[in-house]
Design a protein around this motif. Structure first.
Motif, mmCIF file in Angstrom:
data_model
loop_
_atom_site.group_PDB
_atom_site.id
_atom_site.type_symbol
_atom_site.label_atom_id
_atom_site.label_comp_id
_atom_site.label_asym_id
_atom_site.label_seq_id
_atom_site.Cartn_x
_atom_site.Cartn_y
_atom_site.Cartn_z
ATOM 1 N N TRP A 47 -58.130 26.299 24.377
ATOM 2 C CA TRP A 47 -58.289 25.590 23.107
ATOM 3 C C TRP A 47 -59.581 26.018 22.401
ATOM 4 C CZ3 TRP A 47 -55.597 22.756 19.775
ATOM 5 C CH2 TRP A 47 -56.300 22.037 18.817
ATOM 6 N N VAL A 48 -60.665 26.145 23.161
ATOM 7 C CA VAL A 48 -61.950 26.531 22.568
ATOM 8 C C VAL A 48 -61.939 28.003 22.164
ATOM 9 C CG1 VAL A 48 -64.419 26.818 23.009
ATOM 10 C CG2 VAL A 48 -63.245 24.768 23.810
ATOM 11 N N LEU A 49 -61.559 28.873 23.105
ATOM 12 C CA LEU A 49 -61.603 30.308 22.832
ATOM 13 C C LEU A 49 -60.507 30.756 21.880
ATOM 14 C CD1 LEU A 49 -62.412 31.716 26.399
ATOM 15 C CD2 LEU A 49 -63.986 31.267 24.505
ATOM 16 N N GLY A 50 -59.460 29.953 21.748
ATOM 17 C CA GLY A 50 -58.378 30.315 20.847
ATOM 18 C C GLY A 50 -58.789 30.340 19.391
ATOM 19 N N HIS A 51 -59.911 29.687 19.059
ATOM 20 C CA HIS A 51 -60.408 29.721 17.684
ATOM 21 C C HIS A 51 -61.077 31.048 17.359
ATOM 22 C CE1 HIS A 51 -59.947 25.339 18.330
ATOM 23 N NE2 HIS A 51 -59.779 25.285 17.027
ATOM 24 N N TRP A 52 -61.482 31.789 18.397
ATOM 25 C CA TRP A 52 -62.054 33.129 18.236
ATOM 26 C C TRP A 52 -61.371 34.040 19.250
ATOM 27 C CZ3 TRP A 52 -64.947 28.694 18.970
ATOM 28 C CH2 TRP A 52 -65.645 28.222 17.862
ATOM 29 N N LEU A 53 -60.078 34.235 19.090
ATOM 30 C CA LEU A 53 -59.300 34.943 20.098
ATOM 31 C C LEU A 53 -59.648 36.423 20.102
ATOM 32 C CD1 LEU A 53 -57.216 34.657 22.284
ATOM 33 C CD2 LEU A 53 -55.415 34.963 20.580
ATOM 34 N N LEU A 54 -60.342 36.834 21.164
ATOM 35 C CA LEU A 54 -60.781 38.209 21.309
ATOM 36 C C LEU A 54 -59.926 38.932 22.344
ATOM 37 C CD1 LEU A 54 -64.636 37.584 21.483
ATOM 38 C CD2 LEU A 54 -63.211 37.883 19.448
ATOM 39 N N PHE A 55 -59.807 40.238 22.161
ATOM 40 C CA PHE A 55 -59.057 41.060 23.105
ATOM 41 C C PHE A 55 -59.934 42.217 23.582
ATOM 42 C CE2 PHE A 55 -54.609 39.680 23.114
ATOM 43 C CZ PHE A 55 -54.611 38.787 22.061
ATOM 44 N N TYR A 56 -59.894 42.460 24.901
ATOM 45 C CA TYR A 56 -60.518 43.645 25.478
ATOM 46 C C TYR A 56 -59.374 44.610 25.795
ATOM 47 C CZ TYR A 56 -64.247 40.226 26.123
ATOM 48 O OH TYR A 56 -65.182 39.251 25.919
ATOM 49 N N GLY A 57 -59.086 45.505 24.855
ATOM 50 C CA GLY A 57 -57.891 46.321 24.989
ATOM 51 C C GLY A 57 -56.670 45.449 24.727
ATOM 52 N N VAL A 58 -55.834 45.248 25.763
ATOM 53 C CA VAL A 58 -54.661 44.383 25.616
ATOM 54 C C VAL A 58 -54.836 43.051 26.349
ATOM 55 C CG1 VAL A 58 -53.075 46.328 25.324
ATOM 56 C CG2 VAL A 58 -53.555 45.458 27.629
ATOM 57 N N ILE A 59 -55.999 42.862 26.988
ATOM 58 C CA ILE A 59 -56.244 41.643 27.751
ATOM 59 C C ILE A 59 -57.035 40.664 26.911
ATOM 60 C CG2 ILE A 59 -57.194 40.656 29.864
ATOM 61 C CD1 ILE A 59 -54.897 42.580 30.320
ATOM 62 N N ALA A 60 -56.497 39.462 26.706
ATOM 63 C CA ALA A 60 -57.180 38.441 25.927
ATOM 64 C C ALA A 60 -58.353 37.871 26.715
ATOM 65 C CB ALA A 60 -56.209 37.326 25.542
ATOM 66 N N GLN A 61 -59.383 37.450 25.988
ATOM 67 C CA GLN A 61 -60.573 36.903 26.645
ATOM 68 C C GLN A 61 -60.264 35.698 27.528
ATOM 69 O OE1 GLN A 61 -63.768 34.776 24.449
ATOM 70 N NE2 GLN A 61 -65.062 36.522 25.025
ATOM 71 N N PRO A 62 -59.435 34.739 27.088
ATOM 72 C CA PRO A 62 -59.111 33.617 27.986
ATOM 73 C C PRO A 62 -58.455 34.070 29.289
ATOM 74 C CG PRO A 62 -58.493 33.096 25.733
ATOM 75 C CD PRO A 62 -58.858 34.539 25.749
ATOM 76 N N THR A 63 -57.601 35.091 29.210
ATOM 77 C CA THR A 63 -56.969 35.621 30.423
ATOM 78 C C THR A 63 -58.011 36.159 31.383
ATOM 79 O OG1 THR A 63 -54.941 36.213 29.225
ATOM 80 C CG2 THR A 63 -55.345 37.338 31.316
ATOM 81 N N LEU A 64 -58.944 36.930 30.851
ATOM 82 C CA LEU A 64 -59.968 37.538 31.697
ATOM 83 C C LEU A 64 -60.890 36.487 32.308
ATOM 84 C CD1 LEU A 64 -60.717 40.323 32.665
ATOM 85 C CD2 LEU A 64 -62.252 40.555 30.710
ATOM 86 N N LEU A 65 -61.318 35.518 31.510
ATOM 87 C CA LEU A 65 -62.213 34.477 32.016
ATOM 88 C C LEU A 65 -61.526 33.623 33.074
ATOM 89 C CD1 LEU A 65 -64.079 33.290 28.786
ATOM 90 C CD2 LEU A 65 -65.103 34.317 30.816
ATOM 91 N N LEU A 66 -60.310 33.183 32.796
ATOM 92 C CA LEU A 66 -59.593 32.352 33.766
ATOM 93 C C LEU A 66 -59.281 33.128 35.037
ATOM 94 C CD1 LEU A 66 -57.179 30.435 31.356
ATOM 95 C CD2 LEU A 66 -59.017 29.438 32.728
ATOM 96 N N SER A 67 -59.040 34.424 34.906
ATOM 97 C CA SER A 67 -58.771 35.238 36.089
ATOM 98 C C SER A 67 -60.024 35.380 36.949
ATOM 99 C CB SER A 67 -58.257 36.618 35.671
ATOM 100 O OG SER A 67 -57.031 36.510 34.979
ATOM 101 N N VAL A 68 -61.154 35.670 36.314
ATOM 102 C CA VAL A 68 -62.404 35.827 37.058
ATOM 103 C C VAL A 68 -62.785 34.522 37.749
ATOM 104 C CG1 VAL A 68 -64.891 36.216 36.838
ATOM 105 C CG2 VAL A 68 -63.286 37.700 35.629
ATOM 106 N N ILE A 69 -62.750 33.420 37.005
ATOM 107 C CA ILE A 69 -63.119 32.123 37.574
ATOM 108 C C ILE A 69 -62.115 31.698 38.636
ATOM 109 C CG2 ILE A 69 -63.492 29.684 37.061
ATOM 110 C CD1 ILE A 69 -64.380 30.555 34.248
ATOM 111 N N GLY A 70 -60.831 31.824 38.314
ATOM 112 C CA GLY A 70 -59.791 31.390 39.247
ATOM 113 C C GLY A 70 -59.779 32.197 40.527
ATOM 114 N N PHE A 71 -59.870 33.518 40.414
ATOM 115 C CA PHE A 71 -59.853 34.364 41.603
ATOM 116 C C PHE A 71 -61.078 34.112 42.475
ATOM 117 C CE2 PHE A 71 -57.162 37.940 39.450
ATOM 118 C CZ PHE A 71 -56.149 37.004 39.247
ATOM 119 N N SER A 72 -62.232 33.887 41.841
ATOM 120 C CA SER A 72 -63.457 33.625 42.604
ATOM 121 C C SER A 72 -63.356 32.311 43.371
ATOM 122 C CB SER A 72 -64.668 33.593 41.664
ATOM 123 O OG SER A 72 -64.830 34.831 40.992
#
Length: 249
Positions: free
Chosen positions: A181-206
């Motif tokens: 909800w927060v990051l969706g207001h500034w939806l950024l992409f690193y290549g084809v990976i969205a920032q929320p995907t990357l953040l949730l993956s890093v936090i979740g996997f850790s």
């Protein structure tokens, strides 16, 4: 005279071989449907492959859907990747990855295998959401993201017989929804990976890695600190060095 058990062994082995063959056939059929632009048929095939969820009394359907949610998420996500691929070769690669999921990773029942299933499902599920529905209303991204994270977390914790499985899955889904909800207001992409995907993956996997190591008695204080430090460093780098504009990076 041979025993009944001995007579049944070839039949069981053959049935298992046929089952593996039919399972491996599904990605091929999905690939063909995508090439022929029959996307709806491909979706139907993935869902029909889970028909056994409903071959029981209706009161068991919710539990069966939760148990099979991860497999459905991965199947539909890889289908989305095929649709958005720019070449036939890349579509074939995704079909082969789907086949690997169905025949290698999905049948795993060990703690490590189930944990990997949950992590893969969350990553590909979130990736597919932002690739296919990145322009959708924010509430759609929030709901879909929360459902993917809830399903992955529940799948992960259930394998450990965690008594707080439902509570922890709810907390993770809420956290994912709030972050999207927060990051969706500034939806950024690193290549084809969205920032929320990357953040949730890093936090979740850790966090999942820490939990897994703790449950298997392999977590030391030093290792826990290292994992947390690396997680925080990656998150901080992404937040500080991102271009916070309404555009893709």
């Amino acid at each position: 005279m041979p025993s009944i058990k001995a007579k049944l062994k070839p039949t069981v082995g053959f049935s298992h071989f046929v089952h593996i063959g039919l399972t491996a056939l599904l990605p091929a059929l999905v690939f063909i449907c995508v090439r022929l632009h029959f996307v709806e048929l491909a979706v139907a095939l993935i869902l029909l492959a889970k028909w056994r969820m409903f071959a029981v009394k209706p009161r068991h359907w919710p539990a069966n859907i939760r148990a099979n949610a991860v497999d459905i998420i991965v199947g539909l996500s890889l289908l989305i990747f095929m649709i958005h691929s720019g070449s036939q070769a890349m579509q074939l690669v995704w079909a082969l990855i789907y086949g690997g999921w169905l025949t290698v990773l999905k049948p795993q029942s060990s703690l490590l295998g189930v944990s990997l299933q949950a992590m893969v499902a969350q990553f590909v599920g979130l990736s597919a959401i932002f690739i296919n529905w990145g322009d959708a209303p924010l509430y759609v991204l929030v709901i879909l993201g929360a459902l993917v994270c809830y399903s992955a977390a529940r799948h992960f914790f259930t394998s450990f017989d965690e008594p707080l499985t439902r509570y922890l899955a709810d907390v993770w889904a809420y956290f994912a929804a709030a972050l999207i909800w927060v990051l969706g207001h500034w939806l950024l992409f690193y290549g084809v990976i969205a920032q929320p995907t990357l953040l949730l993956s890093v936090i979740g996997f850790s966090l999942a890695g820490i939990y897994y190591l703790d449950q298997t008695d392999r977590l030391s204080v030093v290792l826990r600190r290292q994992v947390i430090f690396v997680m925080m460093a990656i998150v901080l780098i992404m937040l500080v060095f991102s271009d916070w504009g309404d555009k893709a990076v």
